[in-house]
Design an enzyme around this catalytic site. Structure first.
Site, PDB file in Angstrom:
ATOM      1  N   ASP A 108      42.802  23.062  52.795  1.00 39.10           N
ATOM      2  CA  ASP A 108      43.964  22.935  51.891  1.00 39.10           C
ATOM      3  C   ASP A 108      45.195  22.041  52.264  1.00 39.10           C
ATOM      4  O   ASP A 108      45.374  22.105  53.222  1.00 39.10           O
ATOM      5  CB  ASP A 108      44.421  24.311  51.496  1.00 39.10           C
ATOM      6  CG  ASP A 108      45.273  24.156  50.071  1.00 39.10           C
ATOM      7  OD1 ASP A 108      44.945  23.205  49.247  1.00 39.10           O
ATOM      8  OD2 ASP A 108      46.166  25.014  49.630  1.00 39.10           O
ATOM      9  N   ASN A 152      45.179  18.506  51.360  1.00 38.27           N
ATOM     10  CA  ASN A 152      44.932  17.082  51.381  1.00 38.27           C
ATOM     11  C   ASN A 152      45.716  16.197  50.238  1.00 38.27           C
ATOM     12  O   ASN A 152      46.293  15.069  50.693  1.00 38.27           O
ATOM     13  CB  ASN A 152      43.382  16.806  50.999  1.00 38.27           C
ATOM     14  CG  ASN A 152      42.485  17.382  52.103  1.00 38.27           C
ATOM     15  OD1 ASN A 152      42.829  17.447  53.192  1.00 38.27           O
ATOM     16  ND2 ASN A 152      41.326  17.754  51.986  1.00 38.27           N
ATOM     17  N   ARG A 171      48.671  16.943  48.843  1.00 30.84           N
ATOM     18  CA  ARG A 171      49.916  17.138  49.191  1.00 30.84           C
ATOM     19  C   ARG A 171      50.321  16.025  50.395  1.00 30.84           C
ATOM     20  O   ARG A 171      51.439  15.319  50.569  1.00 30.84           O
ATOM     21  CB  ARG A 171      50.763  18.182  49.370  1.00 30.84           C
ATOM     22  CG  ARG A 171      50.894  19.215  48.314  1.00 30.84           C
ATOM     23  CD  ARG A 171      50.922  20.782  48.555  1.00 30.84           C
ATOM     24  NE  ARG A 171      49.579  21.317  48.634  1.00 30.84           N
ATOM     25  CZ  ARG A 171      49.598  22.579  49.035  1.00 30.84           C
ATOM     26  NH1 ARG A 171      50.636  23.198  49.527  1.00 30.84           N
ATOM     27  NH2 ARG A 171      48.331  23.087  49.103  1.00 30.84           N
ATOM     28  N   SER A 209      35.565  24.095  45.325  1.00 26.28           N
ATOM     29  CA  SER A 209      34.996  25.430  44.616  1.00 26.28           C
ATOM     30  C   SER A 209      34.596  25.124  43.217  1.00 26.28           C
ATOM     31  O   SER A 209      34.570  23.859  42.739  1.00 26.28           O
ATOM     32  CB  SER A 209      36.581  26.100  44.378  1.00 26.28           C
ATOM     33  OG  SER A 209      37.341  25.511  43.776  1.00 26.28           O
ATOM     34  N   GLU A 261      36.067  25.965  40.707  1.00 26.50           N
ATOM     35  CA  GLU A 261      37.323  25.680  39.890  1.00 26.50           C
ATOM     36  C   GLU A 261      37.833  24.183  40.187  1.00 26.50           C
ATOM     37  O   GLU A 261      38.172  23.436  39.337  1.00 26.50           O
ATOM     38  CB  GLU A 261      38.667  26.526  40.221  1.00 26.50           C
ATOM     39  CG  GLU A 261      38.333  27.931  39.786  1.00 26.50           C
ATOM     40  CD  GLU A 261      37.273  28.588  40.471  1.00 26.50           C
ATOM     41  OE1 GLU A 261      36.504  29.449  40.111  1.00 26.50           O
ATOM     42  OE2 GLU A 261      37.402  28.487  41.845  1.00 26.50           O
ATOM     43  N   ASN A 262      37.041  23.458  41.172  1.00 21.52           N
ATOM     44  CA  ASN A 262      37.527  22.137  41.514  1.00 21.52           C
ATOM     45  C   ASN A 262      37.070  21.075  40.367  1.00 21.52           C
ATOM     46  O   ASN A 262      37.672  19.868  40.357  1.00 21.52           O
ATOM     47  CB  ASN A 262      37.237  21.592  42.795  1.00 21.52           C
ATOM     48  CG  ASN A 262      38.218  22.160  43.849  1.00 21.52           C
ATOM     49  OD1 ASN A 262      37.598  22.421  45.046  1.00 21.52           O
ATOM     50  ND2 ASN A 262      39.285  22.947  43.761  1.00 21.52           N
ATOM     51  N   TRP A 263      36.039  21.437  39.636  1.00 23.28           N
ATOM     52  CA  TRP A 263      35.668  20.578  38.575  1.00 23.28           C
ATOM     53  C   TRP A 263      36.704  20.208  37.461  1.00 23.28           C
ATOM     54  O   TRP A 263      36.516  19.419  36.820  1.00 23.28           O
ATOM     55  CB  TRP A 263      34.200  21.234  37.961  1.00 23.28           C
ATOM     56  CG  TRP A 263      32.963  21.461  38.704  1.00 23.28           C
ATOM     57  CD1 TRP A 263      32.621  22.655  39.162  1.00 23.28           C
ATOM     58  CD2 TRP A 263      32.263  20.410  39.072  1.00 23.28           C
ATOM     59  NE1 TRP A 263      31.583  22.470  40.007  1.00 23.28           N
ATOM     60  CE2 TRP A 263      31.113  21.100  40.052  1.00 23.28           C
ATOM     61  CE3 TRP A 263      32.272  18.823  39.219  1.00 23.28           C
ATOM     62  CZ2 TRP A 263      30.202  20.282  40.752  1.00 23.28           C
ATOM     63  CZ3 TRP A 263      31.234  18.321  39.708  1.00 23.28           C
ATOM     64  CH2 TRP A 263      30.352  18.938  40.598  1.00 23.28           C
ATOM     65  N   ARG A 275      44.090  29.612  56.683  1.00 19.78           N
ATOM     66  CA  ARG A 275      44.472  28.805  55.501  1.00 19.78           C
ATOM     67  C   ARG A 275      45.727  28.029  55.999  1.00 19.78           C
ATOM     68  O   ARG A 275      46.708  28.529  56.027  1.00 19.78           O
ATOM     69  CB  ARG A 275      44.780  29.605  54.353  1.00 19.78           C
ATOM     70  CG  ARG A 275      45.061  28.512  53.092  1.00 19.78           C
ATOM     71  CD  ARG A 275      45.200  29.369  51.844  1.00 19.78           C
ATOM     72  NE  ARG A 275      45.095  28.202  50.810  1.00 19.78           N
ATOM     73  CZ  ARG A 275      44.864  28.170  49.322  1.00 19.78           C
ATOM     74  NH1 ARG A 275      44.263  29.517  49.269  1.00 19.78           N
ATOM     75  NH2 ARG A 275      44.972  27.546  48.722  1.00 19.78           N
ATOM     76  N   ARG A 287      47.033  32.700  49.807  1.00 22.63           N
ATOM     77  CA  ARG A 287      46.024  33.514  48.690  1.00 22.63           C
ATOM     78  C   ARG A 287      44.657  33.069  49.203  1.00 22.63           C
ATOM     79  O   ARG A 287      44.485  31.995  50.152  1.00 22.63           O
ATOM     80  CB  ARG A 287      46.247  32.843  47.242  1.00 22.63           C
ATOM     81  CG  ARG A 287      46.246  31.829  47.107  1.00 22.63           C
ATOM     82  CD  ARG A 287      46.591  31.180  45.485  1.00 22.63           C
ATOM     83  NE  ARG A 287      46.644  29.898  45.396  1.00 22.63           N
ATOM     84  CZ  ARG A 287      47.754  29.323  45.115  1.00 22.63           C
ATOM     85  NH1 ARG A 287      48.970  29.837  45.713  1.00 22.63           N
ATOM     86  NH2 ARG A 287      47.689  27.912  45.246  1.00 22.63           N
ATOM     87  N   SER A 345      42.134  32.284  46.990  1.00 22.37           N
ATOM     88  CA  SER A 345      41.514  31.299  46.033  1.00 22.37           C
ATOM     89  C   SER A 345      39.812  31.442  45.691  1.00 22.37           C
ATOM     90  O   SER A 345      39.322  30.604  46.072  1.00 22.37           O
ATOM     91  CB  SER A 345      41.851  29.815  46.655  1.00 22.37           C
ATOM     92  OG  SER A 345      43.246  29.527  46.506  1.00 22.37           O
TER      93      SER A 345
END
Length: 250
Positions: A30, A32, A34, A75, A77-79, A198, A204, A206
Site C-alpha cells: 500500500d 503507491n 501517495r 483487490s 474493490e480496485n476495479w 502493512r 486495517r 482491507s
C-alpha cells in the site's frame, strides 16, 4: 511503529532467529499512489515504482528461507478506481511477468494466484497463466499473488463450492469443520499467515486473507510501499519473534 531503518542489514539479519521464522508472510502493498502524489507524479508511476520492490522483497524472503509469501496486488474493490489507473495496473502486471518471470523461475520460486483471475483482460490473463505454468514444478518458496482477490469473495466462493459438493454427495454436511473450509480457500494446502505486514500507515486488513488471518501477527509502518525494503522486512520479522503467540491459550 516506525524505527530507524538505516542500520546495516547484516546487523538486522544477525538478530533473526532462524529457528523461529514465520512460515507464511502476507504483505499489503500500500502507498503507491501517495508516494507519487508526494512527488507531483501521476499515480501510475507510483505503481511502477512499487512493482520494482516485489522482486527485491521476494529475494529477501528467499534469502532467509521463508516458505510462503503472499502479496496483495489487486483487490476486488480496485476495479472502482479510474479506468486509466486500472489499465495501468494491468499493463504493469504484464510488464512484471515478462521482465521478472525468468529471474523468479531461476530462483526456484513457485507462483500461485489467489483470486478470480477470469475477470482479467486477455493479455494479463495469458501472462499470469504462463507464470503459473512455468513455475509449477519449482520446489522453493511459494509466491502467492493476490489478484482480483477479496477475502469476502473467497469465503463466499468457498461456501458455494462446499454446498455444491454436499448436494453432489461428495462431502457430508456433518463432517464440515474449519479444516474443510480451509480446503476450499485459494490458499488450500498452505499454512495460515503468521505475519501480515502493512506499510503506508493504514491500520486495517482491507479484505485481505480475513479467514486465514484469525491468529496472524500484524506489523504496521508509515513507510510507503515504494520505499519499503529488506531492512523493513527483516525488522518486522525480528519484532514478530519477540511476541508471545498464545492462540487463545495461556
Amino acid at each position: 511503529m516506525e524505527e530507524d531503518m538505516t542500520e546495516n542489514i547484516s546487523k538486522i539479519l544477525s538478530e533473526i532467529d532462524t529457528e523461529n521464522l514465520p512460515v507464511h508472510i502476507g504483505i499489503i502493498m500500500d502507498g503507491n499512489g501517495r508516494w507519487a502524489k508526494q512527488r507531483g507524479l501521476p499515480r501510475h508511476l507510483g505503481h511502477q515504482e512499487g512493482m520494482k520492490k516485489v522482486v527485491q522483497i521476494v529475494e529477501a524472503c528467499n534469502e532467509i528461507e521463508i516458505n510462503n509469501l503472499t502479496l496483495y496486488a489487486f483487490s476486488t474493490e480496485n476495479w472502482k478506481r479510474p479506468s486509466i489507473e486500472v489499465e495501468a495496473l494491468m499493463n504493469l502486471l504484464v510488464v512484471f511477468v515478462r521482465k521478472e518471470l525468468q529471474r523468479l523461475h531461476e530462483n526456484n520460486v513457485k507462483i500461485k494466484i489467489l483470486g478470480d483471475i477470469s475477470k482479467l483482460p486477455e493479455v494479463p490473463l495469458r501472462e499470469v497463466h504462463r507464470a503459473v505454468e512455468l513455475t509449477s514444478d519449482n520446489s522453493g518458496m511459494t509466491l502467492n499473488i493476490a489478484l482480483n482477490y477479496g477475502g469476502r469473495q473467497e469465503i463466499t466462493k468457498a461456501v458455494i463450492d462446499i454446498l455444491t459438493d454436499v448436494n453432489k454427495g461428495n462431502i457430508n454436511i456433518d463432517g464440515i469443520d474449519e479444516k474443510t473450509i480451509s480446503e476450499y480457500l485459494y490458499t488450500k494446502g498452505q499454512p495460515d499467515p503468521d505475519l501480515i505486514i502493512r506499510p503506508s500507515g493504514e491500520l486495517r486488513l482491507s479484505n485481505f486473507l480475513i479467514y486465514q488471518a484469525a491468529y496472524s501477527e500484524f506489523w504496521f509502518s508509515d513507510v510507503l510501499w515504494p520505499d519499503f525494503n529488506a531492512n523493513h522486512l527483516y525488522r518486522a520479522i525480528v519484532d514478530y519473534q519477540k511476541r508471545n503467540r498464545r492462540f487463545g491459550g495461556i
